[in-house]
Design an enzyme around this catalytic site. Structure first.
Site, mmCIF file in Angstrom:
data_model
loop_
_atom_site.group_PDB
_atom_site.id
_atom_site.type_symbol
_atom_site.label_atom_id
_atom_site.label_comp_id
_atom_site.label_asym_id
_atom_site.label_seq_id
_atom_site.Cartn_x
_atom_site.Cartn_y
_atom_site.Cartn_z
ATOM 1 C CG ASP A 134 -2.117 0.949 1.056
ATOM 2 O OD1 ASP A 134 -2.314 1.475 -0.054
ATOM 3 O OD2 ASP A 134 -2.839 1.165 2.053
ATOM 4 N NE ARG A 181 -3.755 5.500 0.385
ATOM 5 C CZ ARG A 181 -3.588 5.214 -0.892
ATOM 6 N NH1 ARG A 181 -3.412 6.194 -1.765
ATOM 7 N NH2 ARG A 181 -3.597 3.964 -1.322
ATOM 8 C CG ASN A 182 -0.515 4.501 3.352
ATOM 9 O OD1 ASN A 182 -1.283 5.033 4.161
ATOM 10 N ND2 ASN A 182 -0.929 3.622 2.456
ATOM 11 C CG ASP A 232 -1.360 2.425 6.661
ATOM 12 O OD1 ASP A 232 -1.556 1.241 7.002
ATOM 13 O OD2 ASP A 232 -2.286 3.200 6.346
#
Length: 237
Positions: A77, A81-82, A95
């Protein structure tokens, strides 16, 4: 149940201590660095980030992913955003909710998927390797170059899937140097075996950081091209 460690037994509750990373997510950092008014108004480039800052962000992530891949950890992922940004602007991969350990993982359950960051073999055959993370790194690099725009602007998730299957790749942003775009394209090779290893990506970023050249010309960032800024929920399938 009490937790036993070595010769000591500790009663509940248990505490997990995590580093506080004050800068928030890289995605948020990129998007808030855009000029005033709306996200669509990009005239004059970033107020607070330089080309070298952006190149270093990619370098930091490459180093982090090189370490993870050496430990046979599949992130699954990877996206801005992570990634978290510390007070000194160091990026840290975070994350690990979808992460798995091993050389390869095959998804067997249905879950929300980060379609816009997924390699063809993951989208259509449910297979993940470190080369799938390499594909996602190429998308993350595109995010950095565009100051946090949502990948495949103007395309629905179904259109993204169909496009990737048919060989479509995002175009080179006008303000992006050819060396960075070549790295993106190498990460997006349809054949996982032809994608670079993270240690190679790290070496490439080492070389770019050693140069004094600006690889992202923020002053020429087109204010009308990269206005697609979706929420985390909208970005997943």
């Amino acid at each position: 149940m009490p937790f036993t460690c070595s010769t000591h037994t500790y009663p509940e509750p248990f505490y997990l201590l995590l580093e506080f990373v004050s800068g928030g997510s890289l995605q948020s950092r990129l998007r808030t660095s855009r000029t005033q008014q709306t996200y669509g108004n990009l005239h004059g480039g970033s107020k607070s980030l330089s080309s070298r800052d952006l190149t270093k962000f990619a370098w930091d992530v490459a180093k982090g992913m090189s370490f993870l891949s050496s430990k046979k950890i599949l992130h699954r992922d990877l996206a801005t955003r992570n990634v978290l940004v510390s007070a000194d602007r160091t990026c840290k991969v975070s994350d690990f909710g979808l992460s798995r350990e091993g050389d390869e993982y095959e998804r067997t359950t249905k879950t929300r998927l980060p379609v816009r960051w997924m390699a063809p073999e993951s989208l259509f055959h449910r297979k993940y390797t470190t080369k799938s993370d390499v594909w996602a790194f190429g998308v993350l690099l595109w995010e950095i170059v565009t100051l946090g725009a949502t990948p495949y602007p103007g395309m629905s998730k179904r259109e993204v899937m169909d496009g990737v299957q048919q060989g479509y790749r995002m175009d080179k942003p006008i303000h992006c140097d050819g060396k960075l775009y070549t790295l993106m394209l190498n990460c997006w090779d349809a054949d996982p075996a032809r994608r670079p290893e993270f240690r190679q990506i790290e070496r490439t970023m080492d070389t770019l950081m050693e140069d004094e050249q600006d690889y992202i010309n923020l002053a020429s960032l087109d204010e009308n091209t990269y206005t697609s800024l979706q929420t985390v929920t909208d970005e997943k399938y």
